[in-house]
Enzyme design. Structure first.
Site, PDB file in Angstrom:
ATOM      1  N   GLU A 199       0.863  -1.188   0.000  1.00 14.71           N
ATOM      2  CA  GLU A 199       0.000   0.000   0.000  1.00 14.71           C
ATOM      3  C   GLU A 199       0.893   1.230   0.000  1.00 14.71           C
ATOM      4  O   GLU A 199       1.857   1.311   0.761  1.00 14.71           O
ATOM      5  CB  GLU A 199      -0.860  -0.078   1.272  1.00 14.71           C
ATOM      6  N   HIS A 248      -3.461  -5.621  11.154  1.00 17.74           N
ATOM      7  CA  HIS A 248      -4.463  -6.574  10.657  1.00 17.74           C
ATOM      8  C   HIS A 248      -4.396  -7.925  11.365  1.00 17.74           C
ATOM      9  O   HIS A 248      -4.106  -8.942  10.730  1.00 17.74           O
ATOM     10  CB  HIS A 248      -4.266  -6.831   9.151  1.00 17.74           C
ATOM     11  N   ASN A 257      -6.000  -5.758   2.718  1.00 20.14           N
ATOM     12  CA  ASN A 257      -6.583  -5.226   3.959  1.00 20.14           C
ATOM     13  C   ASN A 257      -7.896  -5.960   4.261  1.00 20.14           C
ATOM     14  O   ASN A 257      -8.660  -6.256   3.350  1.00 20.14           O
ATOM     15  CB  ASN A 257      -6.841  -3.732   3.811  1.00 20.14           C
TER      16      ASN A 257
HETATM   17  P1  FAD Z   1     -12.809  -4.821  15.615  1.00 22.35           P
HETATM   18  O1  FAD Z   1     -13.156  -3.834  14.572  1.00 22.35           O
HETATM   19  O2  FAD Z   1     -11.446  -4.790  16.215  1.00 22.35           O
HETATM   20  O3  FAD Z   1     -13.889  -4.672  16.772  1.00 22.35           O
HETATM   21  C1  FAD Z   1     -13.812  -5.349  17.997  1.00 22.35           C
HETATM   22  C2  FAD Z   1     -14.555  -4.519  19.032  1.00 22.35           C
HETATM   23  O4  FAD Z   1     -14.738  -5.301  20.218  1.00 22.35           O
HETATM   24  C3  FAD Z   1     -13.799  -3.265  19.459  1.00 22.35           C
HETATM   25  O5  FAD Z   1     -14.667  -2.170  19.439  1.00 22.35           O
HETATM   26  C4  FAD Z   1     -13.324  -3.601  20.876  1.00 22.35           C
HETATM   27  O6  FAD Z   1     -13.220  -2.455  21.701  1.00 22.35           O
HETATM   28  C5  FAD Z   1     -14.431  -4.530  21.356  1.00 22.35           C
HETATM   29  N1  FAD Z   1     -14.017  -5.457  22.415  1.00 22.35           N
HETATM   30  C6  FAD Z   1     -12.867  -6.172  22.476  1.00 22.35           C
HETATM   31  N2  FAD Z   1     -12.844  -6.929  23.579  1.00 22.35           N
HETATM   32  C7  FAD Z   1     -13.996  -6.684  24.248  1.00 22.35           C
HETATM   33  C8  FAD Z   1     -14.533  -7.161  25.489  1.00 22.35           C
HETATM   34  N3  FAD Z   1     -13.881  -8.046  26.236  1.00 22.35           N
HETATM   35  N4  FAD Z   1     -15.736  -6.670  25.900  1.00 22.35           N
HETATM   36  C9  FAD Z   1     -16.412  -5.773  25.141  1.00 22.35           C
HETATM   37  N5  FAD Z   1     -15.935  -5.295  23.950  1.00 22.35           N
HETATM   38  C10 FAD Z   1     -14.746  -5.751  23.522  1.00 22.35           C
HETATM   39  N6  FAD Z   1      -8.470  -2.702   7.464  1.00 22.35           N
HETATM   40  C11 FAD Z   1      -8.835  -2.491   6.179  1.00 22.35           C
HETATM   41  O7  FAD Z   1      -9.511  -3.327   5.577  1.00 22.35           O
HETATM   42  N7  FAD Z   1      -8.470  -1.328   5.536  1.00 22.35           N
HETATM   43  C12 FAD Z   1      -7.706  -0.365   6.141  1.00 22.35           C
HETATM   44  O8  FAD Z   1      -7.409   0.688   5.539  1.00 22.35           O
HETATM   45  C13 FAD Z   1      -7.293  -0.595   7.483  1.00 22.35           C
HETATM   46  N8  FAD Z   1      -6.502   0.314   8.136  1.00 22.35           N
HETATM   47  C14 FAD Z   1      -6.208   0.113   9.462  1.00 22.35           C
HETATM   48  C15 FAD Z   1      -5.480   1.089  10.150  1.00 22.35           C
HETATM   49  C16 FAD Z   1      -5.231   0.944  11.507  1.00 22.35           C
HETATM   50  C17 FAD Z   1      -4.443   1.986  12.240  1.00 22.35           C
HETATM   51  C18 FAD Z   1      -5.719  -0.204  12.195  1.00 22.35           C
HETATM   52  C19 FAD Z   1      -5.474  -0.387  13.669  1.00 22.35           C
HETATM   53  C20 FAD Z   1      -6.439  -1.181  11.515  1.00 22.35           C
HETATM   54  C21 FAD Z   1      -6.680  -1.033  10.153  1.00 22.35           C
HETATM   55  N9  FAD Z   1      -7.423  -1.989   9.450  1.00 22.35           N
HETATM   56  C22 FAD Z   1      -7.733  -1.782   8.137  1.00 22.35           C
HETATM   57  C23 FAD Z   1      -7.899  -3.232  10.103  1.00 22.35           C
HETATM   58  C24 FAD Z   1      -9.403  -3.239  10.408  1.00 22.35           C
HETATM   59  O9  FAD Z   1      -9.785  -2.061  11.064  1.00 22.35           O
HETATM   60  C25 FAD Z   1      -9.711  -4.478  11.265  1.00 22.35           C
HETATM   61  O10 FAD Z   1      -9.354  -5.623  10.526  1.00 22.35           O
HETATM   62  C26 FAD Z   1     -11.182  -4.584  11.645  1.00 22.35           C
HETATM   63  O11 FAD Z   1     -11.591  -3.474  12.392  1.00 22.35           O
HETATM   64  C27 FAD Z   1     -11.432  -5.854  12.460  1.00 22.35           C
HETATM   65  O12 FAD Z   1     -12.826  -6.025  12.603  1.00 22.35           O
HETATM   66  P2  FAD Z   1     -13.428  -6.977  13.714  1.00 22.35           P
HETATM   67  O13 FAD Z   1     -14.895  -6.992  13.551  1.00 22.35           O
HETATM   68  O14 FAD Z   1     -12.719  -8.270  13.682  1.00 22.35           O
HETATM   69  O15 FAD Z   1     -13.041  -6.325  15.126  1.00 22.35           O
END
Ligand code: FAD
Length: 511
Positions: A362, A452, A490
């Site tokens: 990227e 990721h 991503n």
């Molecule tokens: P998450 O989105 O991580 O959500 C999990 C949620 O559960 C969070 O809100 C957390 O607070 C909550 N949680 C955790 N444990 C508990 C608990 N015990 N009790 C209650 N709540 C809890 N991906 C892309 O595709 N494109 C991009 O451009 C990209 N850029 C990124 C840039 C950065 C800086 C970061 C950090 C990540 C990036 N990503 C990107 C990755 C992407 O954001 C993640 O892959 C995605 O958010 C994961 O989704 P998820 O549903 O698995 O969990």
């Protein structure tokens, strides 16, 4: 305190959770969502002066429980602030630092908005690697129904020509040209940022966000995080309640097949101010790769979920994330990438089909001092999976992940930088870019940065093919833990698409 009984509880408010919430609520089901982080909208209402922090001036809300910024490239590294349950968390393991978004919206609050569908063959290959065979019919379904649905759901857009050609994306245009000169394939990367808003930012008609160094600590405008898409639609049904600052600490299966959740309600210093117990008929886990895996492994050891499959904790990966940078101090004759750079990436370079060095890079912005610096987030394939275990004594998730997992990622990044330095951008008198050791001391490459995290409760291994946790009824996994460690791109569109597919099946068969 008895928090009450709910038909459906969803843990987390990230991509997987938000999809489940919208689909269930639209069908008329009442849903409770529990989120450990803050409700940032509510926080803004209580603190009218609050704005998410720019990368250059982080304040306490930027960072989860630390007194200084934790960003991989600390543009604001002089900043010091009070501890606070801020929006970006970094969890450090010996050989990798994992970044997570915290608050209602999860990772969507902090991410770069890159909205990329994985290569079909590689998507099949990575599941095949763990012994899960996705049939052609299943893949057809993914690529004709669920990826398009996920793209629409998150608000994918291709960057319009006028935006691409603006000074804000000179870094991307120069980056693409250098990549072509070095023999890599340019790739257009869609984004979920509202480009109509960005156009107005550029015209100076509205406050800047992407054009004002906002990303990773939250965007105040323009970015379609989940609170503007899935969660907004879910809440609009009137069937969804979100409880922020509610940390799920343990899960137990009751004799009657319902689930009991032990909760700590926390303050902004991550201290428990109240403990609560909730029960539910159906439980959806969307706490992310680390969050969901930790809760399951801990609950297994504590006896509440003792039948959990031995595959829980396995097949983790960093999606091959490796940062790389190159620069020159001898500017003369080199094309400037521009001093003004939008924070939302829209272009990449692919070398994915090269059997020796397969990767996707990227082209990342450097909104400060980036005129003669190239920055890249390289996404490699995975050769070997990491594995989690849970340490009850210290109450923490452990990760087996070391140099043997990442050696080829470093090699690929060094190969990429060499080729780019050799062929891309030559200044006067033949001066070249070189690996940026000022930013990344180990030869301009840092394989310890992970944006990721993927895996831990893999689809078809720890769950059935639709995310139903093996050994249990009415317990579903929705998030990035379902993906075996690597996607080649991503991940959030894939997380969203898998969640869309799982919830379709679950609603039609289990309700
Ligand atoms: P998450 O989105 O991580 O959500 C999990 C949620 O559960 C969070 O809100 C957390 O607070 C909550 N949680 C955790 N444990 C508990 C608990 N015990 N009790 C209650 N709540 C809890 N991906 C892309 O595709 N494109 C991009 O451009 C990209 N850029 C990124 C840039 C950065 C800086 C970061 C950090 C990540 C990036 N990503 C990107 C990755 C992407 O954001 C993640 O892959 C995605 O958010 C994961 O989704 P998820 O549903 O698995 O969990």
């Amino acid at each position: 305190k008895n928090g009450g009984h709910y038909p459906i509880i969803i843990v987390g408010t990230g991509y997987g959770s938000a999809v489940a919430a919208e689909r269930l609520a639209t069908q008329g089901h009442k849903v409770l969502m529990l989120e450990v982080g803050l409700d940032w909208k509510g926080y803004k209402q209580q603190n009218p002066d609050f704005k998410f922090h720019k990368m250059t001036f982080p304040g306490k809300e930027s960072t989860w429980m630390n007194k200084k910024p934790q960003a991989p490239i600390e543009l604001g590294n002089m900043a010091r602030f009070d501890e606070f349950t801020g929006v970006l968390q970094r969890i450090d393991y010996e050989h990798v630092k994992v970044y997570l978004g915290k608050g209602v919206g999860g990772g969507s609050l902090v991410n770069g908005g890159m909205t990329v569908v994985p290569d079909r063959n590689y998507f099949q290959e990575i599941y095949h690697k763990v012994g899960v065979e996705l049939s052609d019919a299943e893949l057809d379904e993914f690529y004709t129904i669920y990826f398009p649905r996920a793209n629409d759901g998150v608000g994918k857009q291709d960057a319009p020509e006028d935006i691409v050609n603006s000074k804000w994306y000179k870094f991307a245009r120069v980056g693409v040209q250098e990549g072509i000169d070095a023999g890599f394939e340019p790739v257009d990367v869609p984004n979920l940022y509202d480009f109509d808003y960005m156009r107005k930012e550029i015209a100076g008609e509205v406050p800047g966000s992407a054009t004002d160094k906002e990303v990773i600590y939250g965007n105040n405008y323009g970015k379609r995080d989940l609170t503007k898409t899935y969660l907004k639609r879910a809440l609009a049904t009137g069937n969804v309640t979100i409880m922020p600052q509610h940390k799920v600490v343990e899960i137990k299966e009751n004799f009657d097949g319902t689930y009991q959740l032990e909760i700590e309600q926390i303050d902004t210093l991550d201290r428990a101010v109240e403990t609560k117990t909730f029960t539910c008929d159906k439980l959806f886990m969307g706490a992310g790769s680390l969050g969901t895996t930790a809760l399951l492994l801990k609950s297994k050891l504590k006896g509440g979920l003792s039948k959990i499959d031995a595959n829980v904790g396995k097949y983790w990966g960093n999606n091959g994330n490796t940062m790389a940078s190159r620069n020159t101090l001898n500017f003369i004759g080199h094309t400037s990438r521009g001093l003004k750079q939008s924070t939302m990436p829209i272009r990449g370079l692919s070398n994915f089909d090269d059997p020796e060095h397969p990767f996707f890079a990227e082209i990342a912005p450097m909104p400060v001092m980036g005129a003669y610096t190239g920055l890249y987030l390289i996404v490699n394939k995975l050769k070997k999976f990491g594995e989690f275990s849970y340490d009850l004594t210290n109450d923490e998730l452990k990760l087996d992940w070391n140099e043997s997992h990442t050696a080829h990622m470093r090699k690929n990044a060094e190969f990429f930088l060499d080729r780019m330095n050799e062929h891309g951008s030559k200044g006067w008198f033949g001066s070249k870019f070189s690996n940026n050791k000022m930013l990344m001391p180990k030869n301009g490459v840092d394989e310890s940065i992970c944006y990721h995290p993927l895996g831990g409760v893999v689809l078809g291994k720890a769950t059935d093919l639709y995310g139903r946790l093996k050994g249990y009824k009415n317990l579903y996994i929705m998030d990035g833990s379902l993906i075996p460690g690597s996607l080649g791109v991503n991940p959030y569109v894939t997380i969203t698409a898998i969640a869309e597919r799982n919830i379709d099946k679950i609603i039609s068969q289990d309700f």
